[in-house]
Design a protein around this motif. Structure first.
Motif, PDB file in Angstrom:
ATOM      1  N   GLY A   1      41.066  27.778  42.647  1.00 56.37           N
ATOM      2  CA  GLY A   1      39.973  27.177  41.872  1.00 56.37           C
ATOM      3  C   GLY A   1      38.724  28.039  41.738  1.00 56.37           C
ATOM      4  N   GLY A   2      38.780  29.306  42.197  1.00 53.69           N
ATOM      5  CA  GLY A   2      37.587  30.163  42.160  1.00 53.69           C
ATOM      6  C   GLY A   2      37.529  31.058  40.930  1.00 53.69           C
ATOM      7  N   LEU A   3      36.492  31.910  40.919  1.00 54.07           N
ATOM      8  CA  LEU A   3      36.250  32.819  39.794  1.00 54.07           C
ATOM      9  C   LEU A   3      36.429  34.278  40.202  1.00 54.07           C
ATOM     10  CD1 LEU A   3      32.931  31.405  38.250  1.00 54.07           C
ATOM     11  CD2 LEU A   3      35.299  30.717  37.761  1.00 54.07           C
TER      12      LEU A   3
ATOM     13  N   GLY B   1      26.878  37.357  43.860  1.00 53.70           N
ATOM     14  CA  GLY B   1      26.492  36.154  44.600  1.00 53.70           C
ATOM     15  C   GLY B   1      26.907  34.858  43.907  1.00 53.70           C
ATOM     16  N   LYS B   2      27.363  34.970  42.663  1.00 51.75           N
ATOM     17  CA  LYS B   2      27.729  33.757  41.920  1.00 51.75           C
ATOM     18  C   LYS B   2      29.232  33.600  41.743  1.00 51.75           C
ATOM     19  CE  LYS B   2      23.562  33.340  39.180  1.00 51.75           C
ATOM     20  NZ  LYS B   2      22.974  33.358  37.858  1.00 51.75           N
ATOM     21  N   ILE B   3      29.989  34.665  42.023  1.00 53.45           N
ATOM     22  CA  ILE B   3      31.448  34.596  41.855  1.00 53.45           C
ATOM     23  C   ILE B   3      32.121  35.179  43.106  1.00 53.45           C
ATOM     24  CG2 ILE B   3      31.245  34.778  39.346  1.00 53.45           C
ATOM     25  CD1 ILE B   3      32.049  37.674  39.478  1.00 53.45           C
TER      26      ILE B   3
ATOM     27  N   VAL C   1      36.285  44.395  27.370  1.00 62.75           N
ATOM     28  CA  VAL C   1      35.152  44.311  28.300  1.00 62.75           C
ATOM     29  C   VAL C   1      35.661  43.598  29.558  1.00 62.75           C
ATOM     30  CG1 VAL C   1      33.488  44.191  26.386  1.00 62.75           C
ATOM     31  CG2 VAL C   1      34.289  42.066  27.414  1.00 62.75           C
ATOM     32  N   TYR C   2      34.835  43.480  30.597  1.00 60.26           N
ATOM     33  CA  TYR C   2      35.249  42.728  31.780  1.00 60.26           C
ATOM     34  C   TYR C   2      35.220  41.227  31.480  1.00 60.26           C
ATOM     35  CZ  TYR C   2      35.647  46.507  35.170  1.00 60.26           C
ATOM     36  OH  TYR C   2      36.082  47.609  35.860  1.00 60.26           O
ATOM     37  N   GLY C   3      36.235  40.505  31.981  1.00 61.63           N
ATOM     38  CA  GLY C   3      36.303  39.060  31.787  1.00 61.63           C
ATOM     39  C   GLY C   3      35.980  38.330  33.079  1.00 61.63           C
ATOM     40  N   LEU C   4      35.500  37.090  32.944  1.00 59.97           N
ATOM     41  CA  LEU C   4      35.261  36.243  34.117  1.00 59.97           C
ATOM     42  C   LEU C   4      36.296  35.127  34.078  1.00 59.97           C
ATOM     43  CD1 LEU C   4      33.624  35.491  36.601  1.00 59.97           C
ATOM     44  CD2 LEU C   4      32.102  34.174  35.114  1.00 59.97           C
TER      45      LEU C   4
END
Ligand code: AMP
Ligand code: MG
Length: 340
Positions: free
Chosen positions: A28-30, A166-168, A38-41
């Motif tokens: 369930g994480g990112l 810090g957010k992912i 480009v880079y994807g999240l």
């Protein structure tokens, strides 16, 4: 949250590293990962709760839909319905690659992924890290660009870190991305195919397969009363903090204008950056130079910000080939356009 950064080769990726990333997405994480554009999240595309985290981390408006990334064509049949035969013609030619197809969505796709639309955007990326990650997750991955909403898309792991540290949970660092601008988005969900966003695959390449394609007026930055088919289109995008002035017209006139404006703004005590005029002698000369411009465009935006530039004077290029995608990004980022 601590963000782990794992180096992994895009040419010959280590599966054990990618497995760690897959574990995060499955729970369930990112994870941010390299693609050829480009880079994807990324998050599990079939789980609303996971996908919501993408919107939160990026500060992305909830009506701006995400692209679903797959590693196997069989997954397309699960995500989309009424797929026209033209989709398969395009897939055969351009997948894996920087082409996103917009199709009628199936019930399995959560509404949060499509920003409430009945259509879904799908693509198969070409980067090996991305493909292995999707395969090891065993689920399609929803992934917008891995930047804070409104900032330039990241073409290096460091850019992702600048915006999302810090957010992912994790960043897979596969080095610089090849193409540098986002995928081409084509809508096949109604009769005439419509280009919604120019990108890595050119409109000329698409026309060879599809024949007639309409181009959404917003691609040229025109204000429009026609329905916005892709809500993402209404947002100003790709912007550095500096103000971009885009100068279009004949080359000698552009040069003259850039030099005039540069002197003027410097006399006002502002820091001025110039984009384009210093790349070779002719921006439109060859495809090779357009590929170089695309590959370094967003990186240049971020470098100008790091140098605390106030004004970027950007030289326009032609709308042919990759130029359409480059001009679309410059146009969207521009604070002002001047024609000379
Ligand atoms: P990003 O990956 O951040 O470049 O954003 C994805 C873009 O894909 C959005 O801004 C839309 O332009 C486009 N997109 C995603 N899903 C759809 C859809 N269902 N219909 C039309 N466009 C879409
Ligand atoms: Mg984006």
């Amino acid at each position: 949250m601590q963000t782990r950064i794992l180096k992994v080769s895009s040419k010959n990726p280590s599966l054990s590293q990618i497995r760690k990333a897959a574990r995060i997405i499955k729970s369930g994480g990112l994870v941010a990962f390299p693609t050829e554009t480009v880079y994807g999240l990324g998050a599990n595309a079939l789980d609303s709760k996971s996908v919501r985290k993408i919107f939160e981390a990026k500060g992305r408006p909830s009506d701006n839909p995400l692209i679903i990334h797959i590693s196997d064509i069989a997954e397309l049949g699960i995500l989309a319905e009424n797929i026209p035969s033209t989709a398969f013609d395009l897939i055969e030619k351009f997948w894996p690659g920087p082409l996103t197809l917009v199709l009628k969505k199936s019930k399995i796709v959560p509404k949060i992924v499509t920003g409430g639309l009945d259509s879904v955007a799908v693509r198969m990326p070409k980067n090996k890290v991305a493909l292995e990650l999707i395969r090891l997750c065993g689920t399609p991955i929803a992934a917008p660009s891995a930047n804070i909403a409104g900032r330039p898309s990241p073409t290096r792991a460091e850019h992702v870190s600048e915006d999302l540290n810090g957010k992912i949970s994790m960043i897979l660092d596969g080095g610089p991305t090849k193409i540098g601008i986002e995928s081409t988005v084509i809508d096949l969900s109604s009769k005439t195919p419509m280009l919604l966003r120019p990108g890595g695959i050119t409109i000329e390449q698409l026309q060879k397969i599809l024949g007639k394609i309409s181009i959404h007026p917003i691609v040229f930055g025109k204000k429009t009363k026609t329905i916005i088919r892709s809500p993402g289109m209404k947002y100003r995008h790709y912007s550095p903090k500096a103000k971009i002035i885009l100068i279009e017209g004949s080359k000698p006139k552009i040069r003259k204008k850039i030099s005039e404006l540069s002197k003027y703004y410097k006399s006002q005590g502002l820091r001025v950056g110039i984009l384009g005029a210093n790349i070779g002698s002719d921006l439109t000369k060859s495809q090779a130079s357009q590929q170089k411009i695309a590959a370094s465009l967003f990186k240049s935006f971020r470098e100008f910000d790091a140098k605390k530039i106030d004004i970027i004077l950007a030289q326009g290029t032609s709308n042919k080939g990759l130029g359409l995608g480059i001009m679309n990004r410059l146009g969207k980022a521009a604070y002002k356009k001047i024609r000379v």
